[in-house]
Design an enzyme around this catalytic site. Structure first.
Site, PDB file in Angstrom:
ATOM      1  N   ASP A 289      15.685 -17.477   7.176  1.00 21.29           N
ATOM      2  CA  ASP A 289      15.119 -16.139   7.343  1.00 21.29           C
ATOM      3  C   ASP A 289      15.909 -15.437   8.431  1.00 21.29           C
ATOM      4  O   ASP A 289      16.185 -16.032   9.482  1.00 21.29           O
ATOM      5  CB  ASP A 289      13.639 -16.233   7.735  1.00 21.29           C
TER       6      ASP A 289
ATOM      7  N   ARG B  90      10.143 -11.314  -6.119  1.00 19.93           N
ATOM      8  CA  ARG B  90      10.519 -10.140  -6.912  1.00 19.93           C
ATOM      9  C   ARG B  90      11.689 -10.520  -7.810  1.00 19.93           C
ATOM     10  O   ARG B  90      12.643 -11.180  -7.387  1.00 19.93           O
ATOM     11  CB  ARG B  90      10.905  -8.962  -6.021  1.00 19.93           C
TER      12      ARG B  90
ATOM     13  N   ASP C 247       8.097 -16.627 -11.894  1.00 19.26           N
ATOM     14  CA  ASP C 247       6.843 -15.887 -12.074  1.00 19.26           C
ATOM     15  C   ASP C 247       7.125 -14.393 -12.106  1.00 19.26           C
ATOM     16  O   ASP C 247       6.218 -13.586 -12.247  1.00 19.26           O
ATOM     17  CB  ASP C 247       5.857 -16.216 -10.945  1.00 19.26           C
TER      18      ASP C 247
ATOM     19  N   GLU D  61      10.792  -6.964 -15.983  1.00 16.36           N
ATOM     20  CA  GLU D  61       9.456  -7.297 -16.495  1.00 16.36           C
ATOM     21  C   GLU D  61       8.538  -6.093 -16.676  1.00 16.36           C
ATOM     22  O   GLU D  61       7.522  -6.184 -17.370  1.00 16.36           O
ATOM     23  CB  GLU D  61       8.769  -8.263 -15.526  1.00 16.36           C
TER      24      GLU D  61
ATOM     25  N   HIS E 111       4.027 -12.856 -13.705  1.00 14.23           N
ATOM     26  CA  HIS E 111       3.691 -12.330 -12.376  1.00 14.23           C
ATOM     27  C   HIS E 111       2.221 -12.604 -12.017  1.00 14.23           C
ATOM     28  O   HIS E 111       1.506 -11.702 -11.559  1.00 14.23           O
ATOM     29  CB  HIS E 111       3.982 -10.820 -12.311  1.00 14.23           C
TER      30      HIS E 111
END
Length: 332
Positions: free
Chosen positions: A176, A236, A260, A265, A297
């Site tokens: 990160d 995302r 997911d 999408e 999602h």
């Protein structure tokens, strides 16, 4: 009495929405329609908007909203990439989101997906459905405690996922740009992204989509992942180059992938396409691939998350209508 229109409303949201409206003395109207040029007429007579957009709005609609007296859009999700934030700001439209509606729901989905992936649950179920009860090395599993789990993005969801994986005895590493002190209780940060890719048996993505990380997982990055690694994306879709991903799974460089979210999408998610042709060869390839799990999602989809999304979105809408501001404005 304040009048709020809640659009894109699903049946599972109505109980929470109606109770919130009663508790806050608000006149609430729900609609299953999404906001677009054809449905704009539904806004007449309302003070505030609480939306669950999947498709974006035309750029000229923000000026139209301003002209008609609207000052806000309350989005019932964490992601707001469907909106033109700068144009909304220019028109005095404050957009809010729900940044943390239930981080546990997504983290638990990711961990359960990882377990299913390493235990070859999908392949085993397919074999059993054909009455093939044999054992062989293709379904020989590994144990979580023997693996290194890479957490990309160590905010609330990433930290909870790290905590659960660590509870299984896994080695957990993180990457990160903005390291969190609290995350260090559950993971060890890697300062080099390439090193993070090479060391991880499973990588799970927990970042918002930004212009900087669009297609961060392109072919070059995917090739740097450990051979046989598993990629999980419950963040995302645009973070992953789907065509490059398919190539890497087809080649065997990646053993499995859990998506997911898919970068294109929006036309499909939350809709029933049972009797329709998808006309999206990339999505069809994902759905047909035996080493890819795609879900629409729904990692967040728990009762607690829905309640928090509905009530949080409506509250942000009411706050702006009453005070002119909300703690969750994303386009200041």
């Amino acid at each position: 009495m304040t009048k709020i229109l809640m659009m894109g409303t699903r049946k599972d949201e109505t109980l929470f929405a109606n109770q919130w409206a009663k508790d806050h003395d608000v006149s609430l109207t729900t609609s299953t329609e999404f906001l677009n040029n054809e449905t704009y007429h539904l806004l007449k007579g309302f003070d505030g908007l609480c939306l669950q957009q999947t498709m974006g709005l035309p750029d000229d609609m923000y000026a139209r909203l301003k002209k008609d007296g609207f000052t806000q859009i309350a989005q019932r999700s964490a992601g707001v990439d469907m909106y033109h934030l700068e144009e909304a700001k220019r028109q005095g439209i404050k957009i809010t989101n729900i940044p943390a509606y239930s981080p546990n729901s997504v983290a638990e989905f990711v961990v359960s997906s990882a377990l299913n992936a390493i235990r070859h649950t999908h392949a085993i179920q397919n074999r059993v459905s054909k009455h093939d009860f044999s054992w062989d090395q293709s379904i020989l599993s590994r144990e979580i405690r023997s693996l290194t789990i890479g957490i990309l993005g160590t905010g609330k969801i990433g930290q909870i996922a790290a905590q659960i994986f660590k509870g299984f005895g896994a080695t957990v590493i993180g990457y990160d740009l903005y390291q969190n002190k609290s995350a260090k209780n559950f993971l060890t940060y890697k300062d080099d992204f390439d090193d993070f890719l090479k060391k991880s048996d499973i990588i799970t993505i927990h970042m918002p989509l930004t212009p900087e990380n669009y297609h961060q997982f392109n072919e070059e990055a995917l090739k740097k992942m450990k051979p046989g690694a598993i990629l999980i994306n419950a963040a995302r879709g645009g973070i992953v180059d789907t065509k490059a991903l398919l190539k890497m799974v087809d080649s065997g460089h990646l053993s499995y992938c859990v998506l997911d979210t898919y970068e294109n999408e929006m036309p499909f998610v939350t809709k029933d396409w049972t009797e329709k042709s998808l006309e999206d060869p990339v999505l069809e390839a994902l759905l047909e691939h035996e080493n890819i799990q795609y879900t629409p999602h729904i990692a967040f989809y728990t009762d607690m998350a829905i309640e928090n999304l509905v009530c949080g979105g409506l509250q942000a809408c009411l706050d702006i209508l009453k005070t002119g501001d909300s703690a969750y404005v994303v386009n200041r």
